[in-house]
Design a protein around this motif. Structure first.
Motif, PDB file in Angstrom:
ATOM      1  N   TRP A 163       5.036 -30.726  19.201  1.00  0.00           N
ATOM      2  CA  TRP A 163       5.717 -32.030  18.948  1.00  0.00           C
ATOM      3  C   TRP A 163       6.926 -32.172  19.354  1.00  0.00           C
ATOM      4  O   TRP A 163       7.048 -33.370  19.637  1.00  0.00           O
ATOM      5  N   HIS A 183      -1.821 -27.265  10.376  1.00  0.00           N
ATOM      6  CA  HIS A 183      -1.824 -27.609  11.526  1.00  0.00           C
ATOM      7  C   HIS A 183      -1.479 -28.795  12.526  1.00  0.00           C
ATOM      8  O   HIS A 183      -1.813 -29.673  11.939  1.00  0.00           O
ATOM      9  N   GLY A 219      -2.024 -31.157  15.764  1.00  0.00           N
ATOM     10  CA  GLY A 219      -2.946 -31.477  16.465  1.00  0.00           C
ATOM     11  C   GLY A 219      -2.186 -31.572  17.905  1.00  0.00           C
ATOM     12  O   GLY A 219      -1.853 -31.413  18.229  1.00  0.00           O
ATOM     13  N   SER A 220      -3.408 -32.329  18.826  1.00  0.00           N
ATOM     14  CA  SER A 220      -2.832 -33.259  20.245  1.00  0.00           C
ATOM     15  C   SER A 220      -1.737 -34.232  19.690  1.00  0.00           C
ATOM     16  O   SER A 220      -2.588 -34.964  18.782  1.00  0.00           O
ATOM     17  N   GLY A 261       0.737 -25.582  16.471  1.00  0.00           N
ATOM     18  CA  GLY A 261       1.163 -26.802  16.803  1.00  0.00           C
ATOM     19  C   GLY A 261       2.434 -27.528  17.335  1.00  0.00           C
ATOM     20  O   GLY A 261       2.343 -28.344  17.538  1.00  0.00           O
TER      21      GLY A 261
END
Length: 502
Positions: free
Chosen positions: A176, A244, A246-247, A172
């Motif tokens: 970012w 991880h 995430g969104s 992920g």
């Protein structure tokens, strides 16, 4: 390992190339100018610096390039006291703050170059674009960004290892980074305008500094690190490794213990840097993790964590060119770098002058012994061993410096012809061995730093250092001993210090 018997002509004029005019390059240049060969006109030396001023990582620059010219953030100070950080030949001036700001260190490097007459031998704004071995295998062909290609007998690589950012491969993270929601700490300069909730990843010095500084600007700071975690303090949360990202829309991050943080405005990746030598082609150094040992490979490898195999962490142990004709300075981590590169430079010139002083078989044995030791400590993974290869623990750096000076002095009856800058009152043993006070100060560096922060907070830092050093280095030793005792009286005890760093 069988190495070819290269025997340079001892009476011939020799040309020495130094890549970089940061601390390592300046140390190497000064040592060359100290040599009897240079003074007799037998050696010529040129240092090439890509930037328009000397200083390397200590020369500030805005983070406009990709990657930035330097990762120097505005508040950076040294993390070790300057009396043990300084070159042995040139202490910091009297009254210097014990943990000086970066601009003080840069001024020190400029003064060092002025004092020892280094500037005429430095070509600024000149990048070394490639280094190849001549067809006769007798010298190095060094190509420059300014146009010419120049032949040299010895190349000393001092280009530093705080330039190419190292990014984690955490799932992920790419999204970012591409969205600007995460940046490497190389771009960090100050804690403002990064949002209310900031995640800092990395437990090294910059990760610790940045997470602490961010607490003054963000509502919540999350510091992600591996190993034992201290308790949360104020608006600073401690978390383990990120597993991880995430969104980016909800700013959600998951940690190794299963906990989740949402609403993270920005992530700063203080995840270190890669060693990089863009001027060395694949025929000189291979860009990959070296194979398991034994046997030693016949080529040298850049794992991005360091170079292997190097005799004494400096000299390429291979069979394509003379081991003493190429040297890497400043690859070690967790050390006081200035005096280490100074010792390395003296070893380089000794080996260059006396190539027979390097014993390939013994050096190979030493490398394999260290490999086996690291295998026991970090496991069988070649990558894990590569990560740990140049990382010194505890007091190993002082044993290493002593060993380098022993290597140099062995051919001189146990004595060294050294210039120690006695005009500053610096005193060292005649054989160049590390004095005990340096080791003691290093053991107490974290207590001293905590104490120094405290005296700065109460406005008494200037009183502690005023005039100290005017009568010699012993005044700094006495001052640091008083500061340590004061720290203990104030309740700053050993238990408050991360013993893993001692």
């Amino acid at each position: 390992m069988d190495l070819p018997d290269f025997q340079p002509e001892s009476d011939a004029s020799k040309k020495i190339c130094i890549i970089g005019a940061g601390p390592a390059g300046l140390a190497a240049l000064k040592v060359v100018l100290d040599s009897s060969q240079y003074k007799a006109g037998q050696w010529e030396v040129t240092a090439y610096e890509a930037r328009n001023k000397l200083g390397g990582v200590w020369l500030p620059a805005p983070p406009l390039d990709d990657p930035p010219l330097t990762p120097l953030y505005n508040s950076l100070t040294t993390n070790i006291p300057h009396p043990i950080m300084a070159f042995t030949s040139y202490p910091f001036p009297p009254s210097t703050p014990l943990f000086p700001h970066a601009d003080v260190v840069h001024k020190y490097l400029e003064d060092f170059a002025d004092h020892f007459g280094l500037h005429p031998h430095i070509e600024l704004s000149t990048t070394v674009t490639s280094i190849t071995r001549s067809e006769s295998n007798s010298d190095w062909e060094v190509s420059l960004s300014t146009g010419p290609t120049v032949s040299f007998d010895l190349v000393i690589v001092c280009n530093g290892h705080y330039h190419i950012p190292r990014y984690p491969n955490t799932p992920g993270i790419a999204a970012w980074l591409s969205s600007g929601r995460a940046t490497h700490s190389a771009w960090y300069r100050h804690p403002h305008n990064l949002g209310d909730k900031v995640l800092v990843v990395g437990a090294g010095p910059s990760g610790q500094d940045i997470s602490a500084e961010m607490c003054c600007a963000a509502q919540t700071v999350i510091h992600s690190a591996t190993g034992a975690l201290p308790e949360d303090v104020g608006n600073l949360k401690r978390r383990g490794r990120v597993t991880h990202f995430g969104s980016t829309s909800d700013g959600q991050v998951t940690f190794e213990d299963g906990s989740v943080e949402s609403g993270i405005s920005h992530t700063i990746l203080a995840t270190g840097y890669e060693t990089s030598f863009p001027f060395l082609g694949a025929n000189i150094i291979r860009s990959s993790v070296p194979p398991p040992v034994p046997p030693l490979p016949r080529e040298i490898y850049n794992s991005t964590y360091g170079v292997f195999p190097l005799a004494k962490h400096v000299f390429p142990l291979q069979n394509a060119f003379p081991t003493s004709s190429l040297a890497f300075l400043g690859l070690l981590v967790r050390v006081a770098p200035f005096p280490v590169v100074e010792a390395q430079a003296r070893a380089v010139l000794h080996a260059f002058t006396n190539p027979g002083s390097l014993e390939p078989m013994q050096e190979a044995v030493d490398i394999i012994s260290r490999y086996e030791e690291l295998r026991r400590n970090v496991g069988d993974s070649p990558l894990a061993i590569a990560k740990a290869w140049h990382r010194f623990e505890a007091m190993q750096q002082f044993e290493y410096r002593d060993a380098l000076y022993d290597f140099v002095s062995a051919a001189q009856g146990g004595k060294l012809d050294l210039v120690w800058g006695d005009q500053w009152g610096r005193t060292l043993e005649d054989d160049g061995r590390v004095p005990e006070w340096e080791k003691e100060v290093y053991r107490n560096k974290d207590i001293l730093r905590k104490a120094w922060v405290k005296v700065e907070e109460i406005g008494e830092a200037g009183k502690w250092v005023k005039g100290v050093g005017e009568g010699g280095t012993h005044e700094w030793v006495e001052m640091m001993d008083r500061l340590k005792k004061w720290a203990i009286e104030q309740g700053i005890e050993l238990k408050d210090v991360d013993k893993a760093k001692l």
